[in-house]
Design an enzyme around this catalytic site. Structure first.
Site, PDB file in Angstrom:
ATOM      1  N   ILE A  69      37.714  29.524  45.214  1.00 52.58           N
ATOM      2  CA  ILE A  69      36.714  30.574  44.956  1.00 52.58           C
ATOM      3  C   ILE A  69      35.767  30.142  43.831  1.00 52.58           C
ATOM      4  O   ILE A  69      34.728  30.754  43.621  1.00 52.58           O
ATOM      5  CB  ILE A  69      37.365  31.935  44.601  1.00 52.58           C
ATOM      6  CG1 ILE A  69      38.321  31.803  43.405  1.00 52.58           C
ATOM      7  CG2 ILE A  69      38.095  32.510  45.804  1.00 52.58           C
ATOM      8  CD1 ILE A  69      38.708  33.131  42.778  1.00 52.58           C
ATOM      9  N   PHE A 109      52.115  33.913  48.836  1.00 54.56           N
ATOM     10  CA  PHE A 109      53.232  34.808  49.177  1.00 54.56           C
ATOM     11  C   PHE A 109      52.716  36.197  49.590  1.00 54.56           C
ATOM     12  O   PHE A 109      52.824  36.604  50.763  1.00 54.56           O
ATOM     13  CB  PHE A 109      54.178  34.851  47.957  1.00 54.56           C
ATOM     14  CG  PHE A 109      55.072  36.038  47.849  1.00 54.56           C
ATOM     15  CD1 PHE A 109      55.837  36.460  48.944  1.00 54.56           C
ATOM     16  CD2 PHE A 109      55.188  36.727  46.646  1.00 54.56           C
ATOM     17  CE1 PHE A 109      56.691  37.564  48.827  1.00 54.56           C
ATOM     18  CE2 PHE A 109      56.035  37.822  46.525  1.00 54.56           C
ATOM     19  CZ  PHE A 109      56.772  38.251  47.619  1.00 54.56           C
ATOM     20  N   TYR A 131      47.124  35.477  30.623  1.00 54.79           N
ATOM     21  CA  TYR A 131      47.204  35.972  32.012  1.00 54.79           C
ATOM     22  C   TYR A 131      46.875  37.463  32.065  1.00 54.79           C
ATOM     23  O   TYR A 131      46.053  37.910  32.876  1.00 54.79           O
ATOM     24  CB  TYR A 131      48.609  35.694  32.571  1.00 54.79           C
ATOM     25  CG  TYR A 131      48.880  36.292  33.934  1.00 54.79           C
ATOM     26  CD1 TYR A 131      48.326  35.746  35.083  1.00 54.79           C
ATOM     27  CD2 TYR A 131      49.707  37.411  34.066  1.00 54.79           C
ATOM     28  CE1 TYR A 131      48.587  36.289  36.339  1.00 54.79           C
ATOM     29  CE2 TYR A 131      49.977  37.964  35.312  1.00 54.79           C
ATOM     30  CZ  TYR A 131      49.412  37.399  36.445  1.00 54.79           C
ATOM     31  OH  TYR A 131      49.669  37.942  37.675  1.00 54.79           O
ATOM     32  N   GLY A 171      59.665  34.867  23.850  1.00 58.07           N
ATOM     33  CA  GLY A 171      58.670  35.916  24.103  1.00 58.07           C
ATOM     34  C   GLY A 171      58.961  36.785  25.321  1.00 58.07           C
ATOM     35  O   GLY A 171      58.156  37.640  25.680  1.00 58.07           O
ATOM     36  N   GLU A 172      60.117  36.558  25.953  1.00 56.24           N
ATOM     37  CA  GLU A 172      60.429  37.330  27.162  1.00 56.24           C
ATOM     38  C   GLU A 172      60.667  38.800  26.797  1.00 56.24           C
ATOM     39  O   GLU A 172      61.420  39.091  25.864  1.00 56.24           O
ATOM     40  CB  GLU A 172      61.687  36.756  27.833  1.00 56.24           C
ATOM     41  CG  GLU A 172      61.955  37.385  29.166  1.00 56.24           C
ATOM     42  CD  GLU A 172      63.181  36.778  29.858  1.00 56.24           C
ATOM     43  OE1 GLU A 172      63.251  36.888  31.071  1.00 56.24           O
ATOM     44  OE2 GLU A 172      64.046  36.232  29.168  1.00 56.24           O
ATOM     45  N   ARG A 204      63.754  44.469  35.042  1.00 59.83           N
ATOM     46  CA  ARG A 204      62.458  44.372  35.698  1.00 59.83           C
ATOM     47  C   ARG A 204      62.425  45.427  36.799  1.00 59.83           C
ATOM     48  O   ARG A 204      63.451  45.949  37.215  1.00 59.83           O
ATOM     49  CB  ARG A 204      62.256  42.981  36.325  1.00 59.83           C
ATOM     50  CG  ARG A 204      62.189  41.824  35.324  1.00 59.83           C
ATOM     51  CD  ARG A 204      60.943  41.886  34.451  1.00 59.83           C
ATOM     52  NE  ARG A 204      60.892  40.800  33.469  1.00 59.83           N
ATOM     53  CZ  ARG A 204      61.358  40.886  32.223  1.00 59.83           C
ATOM     54  NH1 ARG A 204      61.937  41.989  31.798  1.00 59.83           N
ATOM     55  NH2 ARG A 204      61.237  39.868  31.394  1.00 59.83           N
ATOM     56  N   LEU A 261      45.062  26.209  48.284  1.00 66.02           N
ATOM     57  CA  LEU A 261      46.427  25.682  48.495  1.00 66.02           C
ATOM     58  C   LEU A 261      47.022  25.101  47.208  1.00 66.02           C
ATOM     59  O   LEU A 261      47.883  24.222  47.266  1.00 66.02           O
ATOM     60  CB  LEU A 261      46.457  24.652  49.633  1.00 66.02           C
ATOM     61  CG  LEU A 261      45.979  25.158  51.005  1.00 66.02           C
ATOM     62  CD1 LEU A 261      46.102  24.058  52.057  1.00 66.02           C
ATOM     63  CD2 LEU A 261      46.769  26.389  51.459  1.00 66.02           C
ATOM     64  N   GLN A 275      45.418  32.227  39.220  1.00 64.04           N
ATOM     65  CA  GLN A 275      46.397  31.464  38.470  1.00 64.04           C
ATOM     66  C   GLN A 275      47.483  32.488  38.184  1.00 64.04           C
ATOM     67  O   GLN A 275      47.251  33.472  37.479  1.00 64.04           O
ATOM     68  CB  GLN A 275      45.730  30.930  37.200  1.00 64.04           C
ATOM     69  CG  GLN A 275      46.524  29.916  36.406  1.00 64.04           C
ATOM     70  CD  GLN A 275      47.855  30.432  35.910  1.00 64.04           C
ATOM     71  OE1 GLN A 275      48.925  30.020  36.394  1.00 64.04           O
ATOM     72  NE2 GLN A 275      47.833  31.353  34.976  1.00 64.04           N
TER      73      GLN A 275
HETATM   74  P1  NAD Z   1      50.952  32.806  45.149  1.00 68.12           P
HETATM   75  O1  NAD Z   1      50.895  31.664  44.179  1.00 68.12           O
HETATM   76  O2  NAD Z   1      51.838  32.660  46.341  1.00 68.12           O
HETATM   77  O3  NAD Z   1      49.494  33.234  45.625  1.00 68.12           O
HETATM   78  C1  NAD Z   1      48.299  32.891  44.960  1.00 68.12           C
HETATM   79  C2  NAD Z   1      47.414  32.162  45.967  1.00 68.12           C
HETATM   80  O4  NAD Z   1      46.127  31.933  45.388  1.00 68.12           O
HETATM   81  C3  NAD Z   1      47.976  30.795  46.358  1.00 68.12           C
HETATM   82  O5  NAD Z   1      48.007  30.689  47.774  1.00 68.12           O
HETATM   83  C4  NAD Z   1      47.001  29.805  45.734  1.00 68.12           C
HETATM   84  O6  NAD Z   1      46.934  28.588  46.447  1.00 68.12           O
HETATM   85  C5  NAD Z   1      45.711  30.605  45.738  1.00 68.12           C
HETATM   86  N1  NAD Z   1      44.712  30.179  44.742  1.00 68.12           N
HETATM   87  C6  NAD Z   1      44.903  29.916  43.423  1.00 68.12           C
HETATM   88  N2  NAD Z   1      43.735  29.562  42.848  1.00 68.12           N
HETATM   89  C7  NAD Z   1      42.781  29.602  43.830  1.00 68.12           C
HETATM   90  C8  NAD Z   1      41.385  29.339  43.854  1.00 68.12           C
HETATM   91  N3  NAD Z   1      40.727  28.968  42.758  1.00 68.12           N
HETATM   92  N4  NAD Z   1      40.726  29.485  45.029  1.00 68.12           N
HETATM   93  C9  NAD Z   1      41.368  29.860  46.158  1.00 68.12           C
HETATM   94  N5  NAD Z   1      42.702  30.109  46.188  1.00 68.12           N
HETATM   95  C10 NAD Z   1      43.391  29.991  45.041  1.00 68.12           C
HETATM   96  O7  NAD Z   1      51.436  34.063  44.271  1.00 68.12           O
HETATM   97  P2  NAD Z   1      51.617  35.593  44.665  1.00 68.12           P
HETATM   98  O8  NAD Z   1      52.835  36.049  43.967  1.00 68.12           O
HETATM   99  O9  NAD Z   1      51.480  35.827  46.110  1.00 68.12           O
HETATM  100  O10 NAD Z   1      50.369  36.241  43.906  1.00 68.12           O
HETATM  101  C11 NAD Z   1      49.293  36.877  44.577  1.00 68.12           C
HETATM  102  C12 NAD Z   1      48.553  37.754  43.576  1.00 68.12           C
HETATM  103  O11 NAD Z   1      49.431  38.759  43.087  1.00 68.12           O
HETATM  104  C13 NAD Z   1      48.030  37.001  42.355  1.00 68.12           C
HETATM  105  O12 NAD Z   1      46.770  37.527  42.021  1.00 68.12           O
HETATM  106  C14 NAD Z   1      49.057  37.349  41.275  1.00 68.12           C
HETATM  107  O13 NAD Z   1      48.509  37.255  39.984  1.00 68.12           O
HETATM  108  C15 NAD Z   1      49.381  38.781  41.666  1.00 68.12           C
HETATM  109  N6  NAD Z   1      50.664  39.307  41.170  1.00 68.12           N
HETATM  110  C16 NAD Z   1      51.848  38.828  41.662  1.00 68.12           C
HETATM  111  C17 NAD Z   1      53.038  39.397  41.205  1.00 68.12           C
HETATM  112  C18 NAD Z   1      54.378  38.928  41.734  1.00 68.12           C
HETATM  113  O14 NAD Z   1      55.401  39.472  41.314  1.00 68.12           O
HETATM  114  N7  NAD Z   1      54.444  37.952  42.637  1.00 68.12           N
HETATM  115  C19 NAD Z   1      53.012  40.398  40.243  1.00 68.12           C
HETATM  116  C20 NAD Z   1      51.786  40.842  39.748  1.00 68.12           C
HETATM  117  C21 NAD Z   1      50.615  40.308  40.243  1.00 68.12           C
END
Ligand code: NAD
Length: 310
Positions: free
Chosen positions: A57, A16, A146, A272-273, A213, A38, A80
């Site tokens: 990775i 995303f 996390y 836990g929310e 939030r 993916l 994750q």
């Molecule tokens: P997302 O799940 O759409 O994106 C994570 C991506 O990482 C996915 O495309 C997934 O396939 C890929 N991925 C997972 N493990 C992998 C690996 N071992 N090797 C290669 N690719 C891998 O979620 P997102 O919301 O876009 O999150 C992106 C980042 O933002 C993450 O680090 C998440 O922890 C962080 N984040 C998101 C939010 C939120 O509100 N969405 C808030 C805080 C932090």
């Protein structure tokens, strides 16, 4: 003057937020590589002008891939991402988020990468009971695996900076929402509501709906990533609006935009929310020149429009 950065790597660039970062880098005419396994991302999210490789990775092939592409700057978003999964499977979470980020830092130092922009997290980082909106001055005290693995990532990158001199920025996001957010499982509440409302399906609000939030639009988050690359700054920055919005308010605003008629069900509160969360971005404003620009109503409309076209 030669551009400081010519080759960017975005890990998690099929996800995303990562896919929007990729789009912004392409608009800035960088050569962009995307690595993503993916697991939760989609190849259709990846800009066709980026060079995509399906790879984890954590894979033994990852170092050879890095040596081949030689990035100047790495945006590290692969993770994750699910807090509850981290409780059920803490080892897998630590592997991807802590060891994965150490891997990025280690190779960034070896290959002379000029900057790492890391995606950390806001809410799960700060102790319950700290003053809201949370500031970076509050010492991190994550309880969830996390939050712990995301903090470990920050500490590893700080080690790489202190010892090997690779500058990093850790962006601690609030609740990000917008186009391309998955509506599956425990994704963001806004994407889940959008999908269900547009399909005319019933939906539930957990607990009282009064839990708050801090919702920040993905375009604003992308701008924070660009500033983190451009500015000569190092360290952790909260990226949020500082405003609390409760779930009932989100529901009512979206209901109005969509014209949703069904009554809402109440579901038991998730264990836990946390009841309240918001991040102060005063430090990002001062040092990165970042502030959120997209108002909630506008962001909700843009998000719903995207889900309508999906
Ligand atoms: P997302 O799940 O759409 O994106 C994570 C991506 O990482 C996915 O495309 C997934 O396939 C890929 N991925 C997972 N493990 C992998 C690996 N071992 N090797 C290669 N690719 C891998 O979620 P997102 O919301 O876009 O999150 C992106 C980042 O933002 C993450 O680090 C998440 O922890 C962080 N984040 C998101 C939010 C939120 O509100 N969405 C808030 C805080 C932090």
């Amino acid at each position: 003057m030669a551009k400081k950065y010519q080759v960017a790597l975005v890990t998690g660039g099929a996800g995303f937020i990562g896919s929007h970062v990729v789009d912004a880098l392409i608009r800035r005419r960088l050569k962009v590589y995307v690595v993503d396994d993916l697991s939760t991302g989609f190849q259709k999210n990846v800009n066709p002008n980026a060079h995509f490789t399906k790879l984890s990775i954590l894979s033994p092939q990852f170092p050879a891939y890095l040596k081949r592409i030689k990035p100047d700057v790495i945006f590290h978003l692969a993770a994750q991402v699910n807090l509850r999964t981290s409780v059920d499977e803490p080892f897998g979470d630590a592997q991807t988020n802590a060891i994965g980020t150490l891997t990025i830092g280690h190779w960034a130092a070896k290959l002379g990468v000029k900057k790492v922009v890391y995606t950390s997290t806001g809410g799960p980082m700060y102790p319950d009971g700290a003053r809201i909106p949370y500031s970076e001055k509050v010492a991190p005290a994550p309880i969830s695996p996390y939050g712990i693995s995301k903090l470990a990532g920050e500490l590893y990158l700080n080690h790489v900076y202190q010892v090997h001199g690779v500058p990093f920025v850790a962006l601690r996001y609030a609740n990000v929402y917008g186009p391309r957010q998955s509506a599956k499982g425990e994704a963001g509440v806004i994407s889940i509501f959008a999908e269900k409302m547009l399909k005319g399906e019933p939906l539930a609000i957990t607990g009282t709906g009064k839990q708050t939030r801090d919702f920040v639009f993905v375009e604003d988050v992308v701008r924070a990533n660009m500033l983190a690359m451009d500015r000569k700054v190092v360290g952790a920055f909260n990226i949020g609006t500082g405003k609390e919005t409760d779930i009932n308010t989100i529901f009512n605003k979206m209901k109005k935009i969509v014209g949703y008629q069904l009554p809402v069900r109440k579901a038991p509160a998730a264990p836990g929310e946390v009841m309240r969360s918001a991040l102060s971005s005063a430090k990002a404003q001062k040092n990165l020149g970042w502030e959120p620009k997209v108002k909630l109503d506008e962001g909700l409309k843009k998000t719903i429009t995207w889900f309508q076209k999906k």
